[in-house]
Scaffold this active site. Structure first.
Site, short mmCIF file in Angstrom:
data_model
loop_
_atom_site.label_atom_id
_atom_site.label_comp_id
_atom_site.label_asym_id
_atom_site.label_seq_id
_atom_site.Cartn_x
_atom_site.Cartn_y
_atom_site.Cartn_z
N ASP A 1 -6.14 17.84 -65.07
CA ASP A 1 -7.42 17.18 -64.76
C ASP A 1 -8.49 18.15 -64.30
O ASP A 1 -9.68 17.84 -64.33
CB ASP A 1 -7.20 16.20 -63.59
CG ASP A 1 -6.62 14.88 -64.03
OD1 ASP A 1 -6.77 14.52 -65.20
OD2 ASP A 1 -6.01 14.21 -63.18
C1 GLC Z 1 -2.26 14.67 -60.89
C2 GLC Z 1 -2.64 13.56 -61.80
C3 GLC Z 1 -2.14 13.81 -63.20
C4 GLC Z 1 -2.56 15.17 -63.67
C5 GLC Z 1 -2.14 16.23 -62.69
C6 GLC Z 1 -2.67 17.60 -63.05
O1 GLC Z 1 -0.88 14.69 -60.71
O2 GLC Z 1 -2.13 12.34 -61.32
O3 GLC Z 1 -2.61 12.84 -64.09
O4 GLC Z 1 -2.00 15.41 -64.93
O5 GLC Z 1 -2.66 15.91 -61.42
O6 GLC Z 1 -4.03 17.70 -62.91
C1 GLC Z 2 -5.91 15.76 -60.36
C2 GLC Z 2 -5.71 16.63 -59.18
C3 GLC Z 2 -6.43 16.13 -58.00
C4 GLC Z 2 -7.84 15.73 -58.32
C5 GLC Z 2 -7.86 14.80 -59.50
C6 GLC Z 2 -9.24 14.37 -59.84
O1 GLC Z 2 -5.19 14.60 -60.27
O2 GLC Z 2 -4.35 16.82 -58.87
O3 GLC Z 2 -6.46 17.11 -57.01
O4 GLC Z 2 -8.42 15.14 -57.21
O5 GLC Z 2 -7.26 15.45 -60.55
O6 GLC Z 2 -10.11 15.44 -59.87
#
Ligand code: GLC
Ligand code: GLC
Length: 813
Positions: free
Chosen positions: A485
């Site tokens: 993300d």
């Molecule tokens: C968090 C989110 C997941 C994403 C991961 C890496 O675990 O829930 O959807 O793939 O972060 O950013």
């Molecule tokens: C992923 C990350 C988290 C962040 C989210 C949205 O899930 O793990 O830290 O807040 O993305 O940005």
């Protein structure tokens, strides 16, 4: 330092000191009512939705930590104490907390008085039920006062912690049985037809519902005036902060035990029967609830029912390997965590507030890998919910809300890996169940019934969305981000506080993801096979063709010489290349491409695994990227917003470690795969203090080598790590793989495991599997015998619902 140990026979983790390095929690509830429950009795409860229907208040980010809970104060002479130590923190003579499957038991002892607090959310009850027993273990008579305490939330948890000007005027209560039954009916007079009840099954000596009167305006939970003065105020809260507290005074002879049952319930009234008299609420629902928990026998029966449920659930896949840590990990805690992530997705934990995230499209799809064998029907329903939020062009909302089941644009869309996860989930579901009818289910697009199509059409659009959105190198466009993300290649954010997830201000139509390419290849074979089964040969041929093109693109434009590249940014510059100054190598494409079998025959895959070991692995797991970014990079986004070694910037992001584990099994390296598995599996944690978070479940991250605090874990419980590790160990190391046509046996074991026994329930039959490993730590040739007959191949063909038990012998030479 150790703070607890496992009790495998009881399926419990036993915490032996209350001041754990972080609150160590459990989840209670399997249906609609849930509680988070810490080892010192902290936490909160909600019905269905942690944001909208929260029964009790909890203070995140508070000093001291873990403030708010289901507290019991005991006043014995001049000493006030809690069985769970918090909040008074009187030093206890003995303390223990046992977190079990859906229940927790806290035992505290002080000055010869023993208190045992057993808390559960029973099946079929919208309630958390606690039995508290007090035993006088001293040889003198005791006069004891017991005070219960909970604090109500005004239902909407977000509003509750922001909108004080309104909320301080709202609280309204009612009482029955002299205060033994306390009703919280704020907003019931207007548009709510639900209320909460907190009741005890005994005569009380007083009660309170006004927080300030009970505690004292300038006191903390650790010093409620009413308790210390042993004088309940019998208050009826009018606005301010409503609570519920019972005062129970008893004389206990030496050896005498008394027990009380407390019920915290969510109740509803029919819209046309809300009141029985002006201002008096209809309590029928509450009475029906409370009548189920009047006696110890009733309580015991419900607890037994809960334990039996879990025993049954956890019997679908069991292993006996001779390694007790492996066995407890597989048989108990990993599967338990998978069920919790099914229930919670990423909404409510001690790191997720319950008022933020909805259900992730990608998260829910992956979680399914961990629970589909446990609750296939609910997995099926989940798939249909997810698919119904998909856009007609095959792309997806990133999240949807559990109550409305509608896509939520507030958190964005355009994460270009999302559509592929749906295919992944459906493949896994059908392999487990053989249920092809799901493909014909009519499912909305964007929750619009006029756009309804069979599920198979959803899959077709998912796959084609990726195939039709490629960049200059023939690799998939990344969109807002892919699995990571925080790798935001089209978002050049300079505004503090701006969401990296929703801002796209420089989409040049160029940024590409090697990870998505790997994933595309990874799902393609199964998907093509499924299409063949569904008699769509034309589409199957298209899928195979697209797969070949993608493999070619990865092997040319996605290869950096020693490892797979991560991406191309908005200017078509390499990300995750030896040419970069930082972030030279990333874990995700190594895992996904090798899982997909890319480069297996030309040495690339092996090189990729070798580089992963060389650059990304350290004592506590495999880190996400190396070196971590030390400065903010406008072209990369959120990843570089974290200090080095934390979260997506170079921590061990546990979710993707199993990709490497599976990758190692694809190359046949059993010892390597198992070593990596042990590195992050909770049962193998050596230093509970360093690790900090619960040592019985996976956490999202473990701070990396570049961090200031390597080895410390963060964000426990709600993580895709749980499903992926179960998938890796159960299917790829131990090697019991559901396939479309049956159960495939394909272990890839470490040399340390010479023989193991497995039990698997699969499509209505039982499989008793013995595996003999004569191959050592590298994968050998697998031979399978079923009921004494040598099998041609490795798959025991499915004969659904025969109720048969197969004896399976697997020999690896
Ligand atoms: C968090 C989110 C997941 C994403 C991961 C890496 O675990 O829930 O959807 O793939 O972060 O950013
Ligand atoms: C992923 C990350 C988290 C962040 C989210 C949205 O899930 O793990 O830290 O807040 O993305 O940005």
């Amino acid at each position: 330092m150790q703070y607890g140990h496992f009790d495998d026979l009881k399926r419990e983790f036993v915490i032996t000191r209350p001041n754990t390095p972080y609150p160590w929690i459990n989840y209670l509830g399997n249906e609609d009512f849930f509680s988070l429950f810490s080892n010192t009795s902290g936490g909160y409860s909600f019905y269905k939705d942690a944001r909208l229907l929260r029964l009790t208040r909890y203070r995140y980010n508070n000093v001291p930590t873990d403030a708010g809970g289901k507290y019991f104060y005991i006043k014995d002479g001049d000493v006030v104490w809690n069985p769970g130590w918090q909040p008074v923190k009187t030093q206890l003579d003995e303390y223990e907390c046992r977190h079990g499957m859906g229940y927790s038991v806290i035992t505290g002892k002080k000055n010869g008085l023993k208190a045992v607090q057993t808390t559960m959310v029973p099946f079929g009850a919208r309630a958390e039920v606690t039995r508290l027993t007090l035993t006088n273990e001293s040889d003198a008579d005791k006069a004891v006062s017991l005070y219960s305490f909970i604090e109500f939330c005004l239902w909407n948890a977000w509003d509750d912690c922001t909108n004080f000007q309104r909320n301080y005027a709202l609280a309204e209560m009612e009482f029955e049985e002299g205060g033994a039954v306390i009703y919280h009916k704020s907003e019931y007079r207007e548009r709510r037809n639900h209320y909460a009840v907190y009741a005890v099954n005994t005569k009380v000596d007083g009660y309170d519902t006004d927080r300030e009167s009970f505690i004292g305006l300038y006191n903390g939970f650790d010093h409620p005036d009413a308790v210390f003065e042993d004088r309940p105020r019998n208050t009826n809260a009018r606005g301010w902060a409503p609570i519920a507290s019972h005062c129970i005074r008893r004389h206990l002879k030496p050896g005498e035990t008394v027990s009380f049952i407390f019920v915290l319930g969510y109740c509803e009234s029919p819209e046309d029967k809300k009141f029985v008299a002006p201002g008096v609420i209809n309590k029928d629902d509450a009475h029906a609830l409370l009548s189920q928990f009047r006696t110890d026998e009733q309580f015991e029966a419900r607890l037994t029912e809960l334990k039996n449920y879990w025993r049954g659930l956890l019997s679908h896949y069991t292993v006996c390997s001779g390694d007790e840590k492996l066995d407890r990990q597989v048989n108990i805690w990993n599967q338990y965590q998978c069920m919790v992530t099914f229930n919670m997705s990423r909404s409510a934990s001690y790191f997720e507030s319950g008022i933020g995230r909805g259900m992730g499209f990608r998260d829910c799809s992956q979680d399914l890998l961990g629970f589909v064998h446990l609750i296939p029907d609910r997995a099926r329903a989940r798939i249909l919910d997810i698919a119904a939020t998909q856009f007609p062009d095959g792309s997806a909302y990133h999240q949807y809300q559990p109550l409305t089941k509608r896509g939520n644009l507030g958190v964005g869309s355009g994460f270009n890996d999302d559509p592929l996860w749906l295919i992944f989930a459906v493949n896994a579901y059908i392999k487990e169940t053989g249920d092809l009818t799901i493909l014909d289910e009519q499912v909305d697009f964007d929750n619009d019934p006029s756009l309804r199509q069979p599920l198979l059409e959803h899959l077709r659009r998912s796959f084609r969305y990726i195939a039709d959105h490629k960049g200059p190198h023939g690799l998939p466009l990344i969109g807002r981000a892919d699995w990571n993300d925080c790798l935001n290649l089209n978002c050049f954010s300079k505004e503090p506080g701006e969401s990296f997830q929703t801002v796209t201000n420089n989409d040049t139509g160029i940024a590409e993801s090697v990870f998505i390419a790997g994933m595309f290849v990874c799902v393609a074979d199964d998907y093509a096979q499924l299409l063949t089964i569904a008699k769509d040969e034309k589409e199957a041929a298209y899928v195979r063709e697209q797969k070949a093109l993608m493999v070619q693109a990865v092997e040319t434009a996605g290869w950096d010489g020693e490892w797979f590249l991560r991406a191309y940014d908005a200017y078509s510059q390499k990300v995750g290349s030896h040419e970069n100054d930082e972030g030279k190598i990333f874990i995700e494409p190594q895992g996904m491409c090798v899982m997909a079998g890319i480069g297996k025959d030309n040495g690339m895959a092996q090189k990729s695994m070798d580089s992963t070991e060389k650059y990304l692995e350290y004592e506590h797991g495999i880190m996400l990227n190396w070196p971590s970014y030390t400065t903010y990079r406008l072209n990369l986004g959120e990843i570089s917003s974290y200090p080095p070694g934390y979260k997506e910037n170079g921590s061990v992001f546990c979710h993707n470690n199993p990709w490497i584990i599976i990758g190692e099994t694809v190359l046949g390296h059993g010892d390597r795969a198992f070593d990596l598995y042990k590195k992050i599996a909770p049962a193998y944690i050596k230093d509970q203090k360093l690790h900090r978070t619960e040592p019985y479940v996976y956490s999202q991250t473990i701070n990396g080598a570049d961090s200031a605090t390597p080895g410390e874990a963060r964000n426990s419980w709600l993580t895709g790590t749980s499903a992926w590790n179960f998938y890796a160990i159960s299917q790829f190391i131990l090697g019991v793989k559901p396939a479309f046509d049956g159960l495939t046996l394909d272990p890839c074991l470490p040399a340390s495991i010479k023989e193991l026994r497995l039990h698997r329930s699969f499509r209505g039959n039982e499989y008793e599997i013995t595996v003999i490993n004569q191959a050592g730590g590298e994968k050998g040739k697998v031979e399978v015998e079923v009921d004494g007959q040598k099998l041609d191949g490795q798959t025991v063909k499915a004969e659904p619902g025969k109720g048969r038990t197969y004896q399976v012998l697997v020999t690896v030479r």
